[in-house]
Design a protein around this motif. Structure first.
Motif, PDB file in Angstrom:
ATOM      1  N   CYS A 273      66.478  92.401  29.284  1.00 28.74           N
ATOM      2  CA  CYS A 273      66.023  91.122  29.823  1.00 28.74           C
ATOM      3  C   CYS A 273      65.993  90.077  28.723  1.00 28.74           C
ATOM      4  CB  CYS A 273      64.638  91.256  30.458  1.00 28.74           C
ATOM      5  SG  CYS A 273      63.292  91.418  29.272  1.00 28.74           S
ATOM      6  N   ARG A 274      66.016  88.817  29.152  1.00 25.95           N
ATOM      7  CA  ARG A 274      65.896  87.699  28.220  1.00 25.95           C
ATOM      8  C   ARG A 274      64.453  87.221  28.251  1.00 25.95           C
ATOM      9  NH1 ARG A 274      69.302  82.924  26.498  1.00 25.95           N
ATOM     10  NH2 ARG A 274      67.839  81.209  26.191  1.00 25.95           N
ATOM     11  N   LEU A 275      63.810  87.201  27.089  1.00 31.39           N
ATOM     12  CA  LEU A 275      62.429  86.757  26.993  1.00 31.39           C
ATOM     13  C   LEU A 275      62.373  85.224  26.984  1.00 31.39           C
ATOM     14  CD1 LEU A 275      61.174  89.303  24.308  1.00 31.39           C
ATOM     15  CD2 LEU A 275      60.891  89.401  26.790  1.00 31.39           C
ATOM     16  N   PRO A 276      61.209  84.641  27.271  1.00 27.74           N
ATOM     17  CA  PRO A 276      61.101  83.173  27.302  1.00 27.74           C
ATOM     18  C   PRO A 276      61.577  82.486  26.036  1.00 27.74           C
ATOM     19  CG  PRO A 276      59.164  84.157  28.299  1.00 27.74           C
ATOM     20  CD  PRO A 276      59.968  85.286  27.735  1.00 27.74           C
ATOM     21  N   GLY A 277      61.453  83.162  24.882  1.00 28.36           N
ATOM     22  CA  GLY A 277      61.886  82.559  23.625  1.00 28.36           C
ATOM     23  C   GLY A 277      63.363  82.720  23.334  1.00 28.36           C
ATOM     24  N   GLY A 278      64.098  83.391  24.233  1.00 29.12           N
ATOM     25  CA  GLY A 278      65.536  83.584  24.039  1.00 29.12           C
ATOM     26  C   GLY A 278      65.894  84.954  23.495  1.00 29.12           C
ATOM     27  N   GLN A 279      64.905  85.733  23.015  1.00 18.82           N
ATOM     28  CA  GLN A 279      65.190  87.075  22.524  1.00 18.82           C
ATOM     29  C   GLN A 279      65.468  88.008  23.705  1.00 18.82           C
ATOM     30  OE1 GLN A 279      62.290  85.494  22.285  1.00 18.82           O
ATOM     31  NE2 GLN A 279      61.564  85.328  20.186  1.00 18.82           N
ATOM     32  N   LYS A 280      66.018  89.159  23.400  1.00 24.55           N
ATOM     33  CA  LYS A 280      66.260  90.130  24.462  1.00 24.55           C
ATOM     34  C   LYS A 280      65.587  91.452  24.113  1.00 24.55           C
ATOM     35  CE  LYS A 280      70.751  91.891  22.851  1.00 24.55           C
ATOM     36  NZ  LYS A 280      72.168  92.104  23.223  1.00 24.55           N
ATOM     37  N   ARG A 281      65.262  92.225  25.127  1.00 26.15           N
ATOM     38  CA  ARG A 281      64.670  93.545  24.913  1.00 26.15           C
ATOM     39  C   ARG A 281      65.094  94.472  26.041  1.00 26.15           C
ATOM     40  NH1 ARG A 281      60.530  94.995  28.255  1.00 26.15           N
ATOM     41  NH2 ARG A 281      59.361  93.333  29.325  1.00 26.15           N
ATOM     42  N   VAL A 282      65.023  95.760  25.766  1.00 24.45           N
ATOM     43  CA  VAL A 282      65.366  96.773  26.762  1.00 24.45           C
ATOM     44  C   VAL A 282      64.218  96.881  27.770  1.00 24.45           C
ATOM     45  CG1 VAL A 282      65.829  99.232  27.127  1.00 24.45           C
ATOM     46  CG2 VAL A 282      66.784  98.046  25.133  1.00 24.45           C
ATOM     47  N   VAL A 283      64.560  97.050  29.039  1.00 22.60           N
ATOM     48  CA  VAL A 283      63.552  97.262  30.081  1.00 22.60           C
ATOM     49  C   VAL A 283      63.805  98.610  30.745  1.00 22.60           C
ATOM     50  CG1 VAL A 283      63.075  94.838  30.564  1.00 22.60           C
ATOM     51  CG2 VAL A 283      64.974  95.941  31.716  1.00 22.60           C
ATOM     52  N   ARG A 284      62.724  99.306  31.065  1.00 24.51           N
ATOM     53  CA  ARG A 284      62.821 100.613  31.707  1.00 24.51           C
ATOM     54  C   ARG A 284      63.060 100.468  33.205  1.00 24.51           C
ATOM     55  NH1 ARG A 284      58.224 102.118  32.123  1.00 24.51           N
ATOM     56  NH2 ARG A 284      57.134 100.320  31.264  1.00 24.51           N
ATOM     57  N   LYS A 285      63.615 101.499  33.822  1.00 26.06           N
ATOM     58  CA  LYS A 285      63.857 101.462  35.269  1.00 26.06           C
ATOM     59  C   LYS A 285      62.569 101.275  36.051  1.00 26.06           C
ATOM     60  CE  LYS A 285      66.699 104.116  37.469  1.00 26.06           C
ATOM     61  NZ  LYS A 285      67.411 105.303  38.009  1.00 26.06           N
TER      62      LYS A 285
END
Length: 312
Positions: A273-285
């Motif tokens: 996902c894209r975080l509000p600050g523009g960074q990205k992170r993995v999201v679990r099912k």
């Protein structure tokens, strides 16, 4: 007037009691299976029972947390629960799964104002709104007859004088009398019939989850065929997927596999996902969908039909 107020309050109490007994009785009848499994198995069994009310795992765990039990606790804590504890948990579960909005109909009647005050005093924790379904119905009838312009749920209406003048004397008089009553009712309710306000308030109690699937988290470019089915879509945040409250990442995946979307195929591999600050992170099912992870990219092990077509 007191009889009306007592009757309305009594109806609300009956509905609340019926909902509570429905859930409590079902849980109590199968509580031995929760105790018998014990530990983590007991917790999983309880979550399984709650899934029968279309409650997601996240929602059920939130009700447990409100009752003082977290997902990290040993499910054997349920061995010490008595009827009072189960009643308390049932109340918390109902609050998050079936929140109540008290829509008090027939607000056009003179006794309605006192009834609304009585309900608000009796149930300070519930939201109560006045509504006049009869007034909304009359407005819709007048609109169908072509004598007014009215937007459903709107505040006020406009008379179409030419259409009104075209009616015979009896029908014109009837329409004018109806409009007079409708105006009085809407004025008593603050300018509208209350119907749209009730719908909006009900949705707000459990707002839908919304996902914005993209192919590129940096640019927010969407996936899928372009306009007219040709090429690849390059639109920014074109798609908004509306999901049930409490939906998880896996629900987004399953939705995108089905028509009319058809954006993904095969098995779930990974999601970011894209975080509000523009960074990205993995999201679990199993991660719940929230505004924070709403912009999401899902990767699979198979090309969707539209991808295979354009690759060819």
């Amino acid at each position: 007037a007191d009889a009306v107020q007592d009757g309305v309050v009594g109806q609300v109490e009956w509905v609340r009691a019926e909902l509570h007994q429905w859930v409590y009785t079902n849980l109590r009848a199968k509580w031995s299976s929760v105790i018998r499994r014990g530990g983590a198995g007991g917790l999983e069994r309880l979550l399984q029972l709650l899934s029968g009310y279309h409650a997601s795992r996240t929602l059920a765990l939130s009700a447990l947390l409100r009752s003082g039990v977290s997902a990290k606790d040993d499910g054997s804590v349920f061995r010490s629960w008595g009827p009072r504890d189960l009643h308390l948990f049932t109340a918390h579960f109902l609050r998050v799964r079936f929140p109540l909005l008290l829509a008090l109909n027939k607000a056009e009647l003179p006794s309605a104002e006192n009834a609304l005050s009585a309900v608000q005093a009796a149930f300070p924790g519930e939201r109560a709104l006045a509504v006049s379904a009869a007034t909304e119905y009359q407005l819709c009838r007048l609109r169908r007859r072509g004598v007014i312009e009215y937007e459903t749920g709107g505040s006020g209406f406009r008379t179409r004088e030419e259409e009104l003048e075209g009616l015979d004397a009896v029908k014109r008089t009837s329409a004018e009398e109806t409009m007079t009553r409708v105006r009085a009712s809407m004025q008593r309710l603050g300018g509208s019939t209350g119907v749209q306000e009730v719908v909006n308030a009900a949705v707000a109690l459990r707002p839908p989850a919304i996902a914005y699937p993209v192919a590129d988290l940096a640019t927010c470019r969407c996936d899928g065929p372009g306009e007219g089915g040709g090429g690849q879509c390059g639109a920014i945040l074109r798609d908004a997927v509306v999901l049930r409250p409490g939906s998880e990442v896996q629900d987004v995946f399953e939705t995108l596999k089905r028509p009319p979307w058809g954006l993904v195929a095969g098995e779930f591999v990974r999601a970011e996902c894209r975080l509000p600050g523009g960074q990205k992170r993995v999201v679990r099912k199993a991660e719940p969908m929230t505004p924070e992870n709403a912009v999401i990219r899902i990767m699979c092990n198979k090309r969707a039909q539209w991808q295979s077509k354009h690759q060819a």
